[in-house]
Structures are given as C-alpha cells and as structure tokens.
Design a protein around this motif. Structure first.
Motif, PDB file in Angstrom:
ATOM      1  N   LYS A 156       0.811  -1.215   0.000  1.00  0.00           N
ATOM      2  CA  LYS A 156       0.000   0.000   0.000  1.00  0.00           C
ATOM      3  C   LYS A 156       0.848   1.271   0.000  1.00  0.00           C
ATOM      4  N   VAL A 157       2.091   1.136  -0.374  1.00  0.00           N
ATOM      5  CA  VAL A 157       3.036   2.236  -0.196  1.00  0.00           C
ATOM      6  C   VAL A 157       2.602   3.522  -0.892  1.00  0.00           C
ATOM      7  N   ASN A 158       1.872   3.420  -2.001  1.00  0.00           N
ATOM      8  CA  ASN A 158       1.478   4.623  -2.738  1.00  0.00           C
ATOM      9  C   ASN A 158       0.284   5.343  -2.114  1.00  0.00           C
ATOM     10  N   THR A 159      -0.463   4.638  -1.270  1.00  0.00           N
ATOM     11  CA  THR A 159      -1.654   5.248  -0.679  1.00  0.00           C
ATOM     12  C   THR A 159      -1.596   5.317   0.838  1.00  0.00           C
ATOM     13  N   LEU A 160      -0.718   4.539   1.452  1.00  0.00           N
ATOM     14  CA  LEU A 160      -0.679   4.461   2.909  1.00  0.00           C
ATOM     15  C   LEU A 160       0.087   5.639   3.493  1.00  0.00           C
ATOM     16  N   ARG A 161      -0.597   6.440   4.272  1.00  0.00           N
ATOM     17  CA  ARG A 161       0.041   7.547   4.961  1.00  0.00           C
ATOM     18  C   ARG A 161       0.456   7.154   6.373  1.00  0.00           C
ATOM     19  N   GLN A 162      -0.379   6.369   7.031  1.00  0.00           N
ATOM     20  CA  GLN A 162      -0.115   5.978   8.402  1.00  0.00           C
ATOM     21  C   GLN A 162      -0.480   4.509   8.610  1.00  0.00           C
ATOM     22  N   TYR A 163       0.115   3.942   9.635  1.00  0.00           N
ATOM     23  CA  TYR A 163      -0.182   2.561  10.000  1.00  0.00           C
ATOM     24  C   TYR A 163      -0.378   2.525  11.503  1.00  0.00           C
ATOM     25  N   TYR A 164      -1.326   1.713  11.965  1.00  0.00           N
ATOM     26  CA  TYR A 164      -1.643   1.662  13.381  1.00  0.00           C
ATOM     27  C   TYR A 164      -0.864   0.546  14.066  1.00  0.00           C
ATOM     28  N   LEU A 165      -0.010   0.909  14.984  1.00  0.00           N
ATOM     29  CA  LEU A 165       0.822  -0.044  15.706  1.00  0.00           C
ATOM     30  C   LEU A 165       0.204  -0.299  17.080  1.00  0.00           C
ATOM     31  N   LYS A 166      -0.039  -1.575  17.435  1.00  0.00           N
ATOM     32  CA  LYS A 166      -0.743  -1.886  18.684  1.00  0.00           C
ATOM     33  C   LYS A 166       0.110  -2.574  19.744  1.00  0.00           C
ATOM     34  N   TYR A 167       1.077  -3.418  19.313  1.00  0.00           N
ATOM     35  CA  TYR A 167       1.896  -4.131  20.277  1.00  0.00           C
ATOM     36  C   TYR A 167       3.369  -3.971  19.915  1.00  0.00           C
ATOM     37  N   ALA A 168       4.199  -3.733  20.903  1.00  0.00           N
ATOM     38  CA  ALA A 168       5.624  -3.560  20.635  1.00  0.00           C
ATOM     39  C   ALA A 168       6.409  -3.703  21.933  1.00  0.00           C
ATOM     40  N   THR A 169       7.715  -3.858  21.787  1.00  0.00           N
ATOM     41  CA  THR A 169       8.616  -3.800  22.929  1.00  0.00           C
ATOM     42  C   THR A 169       9.540  -2.607  22.736  1.00  0.00           C
ATOM     43  N   LEU A 170       9.941  -1.997  23.840  1.00  0.00           N
ATOM     44  CA  LEU A 170      10.772  -0.798  23.786  1.00  0.00           C
ATOM     45  C   LEU A 170      12.216  -1.177  24.067  1.00  0.00           C
ATOM     46  N   HIS A 171      13.122  -0.690  23.218  1.00  0.00           N
ATOM     47  CA  HIS A 171      14.539  -1.027  23.337  1.00  0.00           C
ATOM     48  C   HIS A 171      15.393   0.230  23.252  1.00  0.00           C
ATOM     49  N   ASN A 172      16.632   0.116  23.698  1.00  0.00           N
ATOM     50  CA  ASN A 172      17.624   1.179  23.544  1.00  0.00           C
ATOM     51  C   ASN A 172      18.730   0.672  22.637  1.00  0.00           C
ATOM     52  N   SER A 173      19.099   1.504  21.668  1.00  0.00           N
ATOM     53  CA  SER A 173      20.159   1.117  20.737  1.00  0.00           C
ATOM     54  C   SER A 173      21.525   1.406  21.354  1.00  0.00           C
ATOM     55  N   SER A 174      22.560   0.887  20.700  1.00  0.00           N
ATOM     56  CA  SER A 174      23.920   1.137  21.174  1.00  0.00           C
ATOM     57  C   SER A 174      24.321   2.597  21.003  1.00  0.00           C
ATOM     58  N   HIS A 175      23.535   3.340  20.197  1.00  0.00           N
ATOM     59  CA  HIS A 175      23.814   4.766  19.977  1.00  0.00           C
ATOM     60  C   HIS A 175      23.064   5.648  20.972  1.00  0.00           C
ATOM     61  N   GLY A 176      22.320   5.027  21.880  1.00  0.00           N
ATOM     62  CA  GLY A 176      21.695   5.795  22.943  1.00  0.00           C
ATOM     63  C   GLY A 176      20.294   6.296  22.676  1.00  0.00           C
ATOM     64  N   PHE A 177      19.651   5.882  21.583  1.00  0.00           N
ATOM     65  CA  PHE A 177      18.278   6.314  21.350  1.00  0.00           C
ATOM     66  C   PHE A 177      17.326   5.123  21.460  1.00  0.00           C
ATOM     67  N   SER A 178      16.077   5.424  21.732  1.00  0.00           N
ATOM     68  CA  SER A 178      15.070   4.377  21.913  1.00  0.00           C
ATOM     69  C   SER A 178      14.432   4.004  20.582  1.00  0.00           C
ATOM     70  N   PHE A 179      13.952   2.769  20.495  1.00  0.00           N
ATOM     71  CA  PHE A 179      13.177   2.361  19.331  1.00  0.00           C
ATOM     72  C   PHE A 179      12.174   1.299  19.754  1.00  0.00           C
ATOM     73  N   LEU A 180      11.104   1.169  18.990  1.00  0.00           N
ATOM     74  CA  LEU A 180      10.070   0.171  19.240  1.00  0.00           C
ATOM     75  C   LEU A 180      10.212  -0.982  18.271  1.00  0.00           C
ATOM     76  N   LYS A 181      10.056  -2.179  18.758  1.00  0.00           N
ATOM     77  CA  LYS A 181      10.058  -3.367  17.920  1.00  0.00           C
ATOM     78  C   LYS A 181       8.664  -3.967  17.955  1.00  0.00           C
ATOM     79  N   GLU A 182       8.015  -3.994  16.806  1.00  0.00           N
ATOM     80  CA  GLU A 182       6.633  -4.468  16.730  1.00  0.00           C
ATOM     81  C   GLU A 182       6.529  -5.939  17.111  1.00  0.00           C
ATOM     82  N   GLU A 183       5.447  -6.272  17.812  1.00  0.00           N
ATOM     83  CA  GLU A 183       5.129  -7.651  18.159  1.00  0.00           C
ATOM     84  C   GLU A 183       3.784  -8.004  17.522  1.00  0.00           C
ATOM     85  N   ASP A 184       3.614  -9.258  17.128  1.00  0.00           N
ATOM     86  CA  ASP A 184       2.348  -9.686  16.533  1.00  0.00           C
ATOM     87  C   ASP A 184       1.218  -9.690  17.553  1.00  0.00           C
TER      88      ASP A 184
END
Length: 207
Positions: free
Chosen positions: A69-97
């Motif tokens: 849907k890349v040509n029409t999708l503006r946003q996607y709804y994320l419901k489950y994830a885990t929160l992590h910290n990278s080795s560069h010191g910033f946070s990121f979310l990893k989606e879970e099913d």
C-alpha cells in the motif's frame, strides 16, 4: 506491551484511551514523530533529529502490508511492541504480533488542542521516551514558563498514574475555557491504560 493514544474524540473532547499509536512513514523509515501534534511546530526542537523521531522495527507481515500500500498508505496503526535502547543511545520500538505478558504500556499524548496548554502530573514510574517542549504564556501574552512538556510518548509501568489539566493558551478558545476546570486522570493497570473514573477505580484517588 500494549500501545495507547490519548487524544480528544472529535466533537466531544472526551478522553478515552484508544488502542495503538499511529505510525508515520518518513522517507521510508517507519517511526513515531511529534511533528503533527497541534501547535508543537512552535515547540523548541533540538538540532538532533533522533530526539524527534522514535524509529520502529516492523514484523515481516507489516512490512509486506506497507509495501503493498506504499502509494496510498500515509499511516499505519501499531498496537503491540517492545521498547529497546540502541547502542547509539536512542530508543526504538520493535513491533510484536501479539501482546506479551509485560505490564508496562507506551502512551502517545497527542496533545494539546490548538488553543490550549496541558499541565501534566506524573505519579509512579513513568519515562518520557519522546517529548516536545514549548514556552507557556499567561493571559498577558508574556512567557510564563520555559521548556514545558506539551506532547510526548511515554512509558508507564504498572500502577503509574497520569493526570493533566488545561490552561487557555493566549486566552483563546471557548471550548478550552469549558475544559479548564476538568482534570483528566489515567492509570496503568495490568498492561492496560484506563481512566481513573472507570467504574473499577471509583475509590482509587490520586494522592
């Protein structure tokens, strides 16, 4: 963990937590940003762009769905994830099913309304993962407070409580004046975000 959003329902301005956080695609990078949160465009923005973008690592099924849907999708709804910290010191979310047994939640505070300033109170274990900060003004248009949190993505641990009240930014907005006497209160309980005036919490008071 579960992800939630707090924002006013159109027309009613009632605050009921909704499942999930809206995911943006910025230059092909799935992320959560604060750029669309009402008047946050005037907030103080750090020079480091990683402070304003929370990257998201997606599952293969979500990657395929977005690609289709890349040509029409503006946003996607994320419901489950885990929160992590990278080795560069910033946070990121990893989606879970599906949701795991973690009791923490991640909450997107899509506030304020365009003529309002929210004042937040945190109780318990809460981390601001991504925040937008701005100057707050009094009725005389003078700077009242510097560098105050106006919108954010936060992590709440079980039992943590969030509340906020509004002040009327620049003295504008009839709807905001009607909301200024209200206090909106929430609690993280057993992996969910609930309003404190939910029937289960009638006797549960913020200290």
């Amino acid at each position: 963990m579960r992800l939630f959003t707090i924002c006013p329902n159109t027309g009613s301005y009632s605050y009921i937590p909704t499942d999930g956080i809206s995911l943006n695609l910025v230059a092909g990078v799935p992320c959560l940003t604060l750029g669309c949160y009402a008047w946050c465009s005037s907030a103080q923005q750090p020079k480091d762009p990683s402070v304003n973008i929370l990257p998201v690592t997606l599952t293969e099924s979500t990657k395929k769905e977005i690609q289709a849907k890349v040509n029409t999708l503006r946003q996607y709804y994320l419901k489950y994830a885990t929160l992590h910290n990278s080795s560069h010191g910033f946070s990121f979310l990893k989606e879970e099913d599906t949701c795991n047994n973690e009791q923490d939640v991640v909450v997107s505070l899509e506030l304020p309304l365009s003529a309002a300033q929210p004042y937040y109170e945190f109780e318990g274990d809460i981390d601001v993962v991504l925040g937008a900060y701005a100057k707050y003004y009094n009725e005389s248009y003078e700077v009242e407070k510097e560098n105050i949190l106006c919108s954010a993505i936060i992590k709440m641990r079980d039992g943590a409580k969030l509340s906020f009240t509004y002040t009327n930014r620049y003295g504008q907005g009839i709807v905001i004046k009607e909301m200024m006497g209200q206090k909106f209160r929430f609690v993280c309980s057993n992996g969910h975000l609930l309003r404190l005036d939910d029937y289960k919490f009638q006797d549960f008071k913020l200290s």
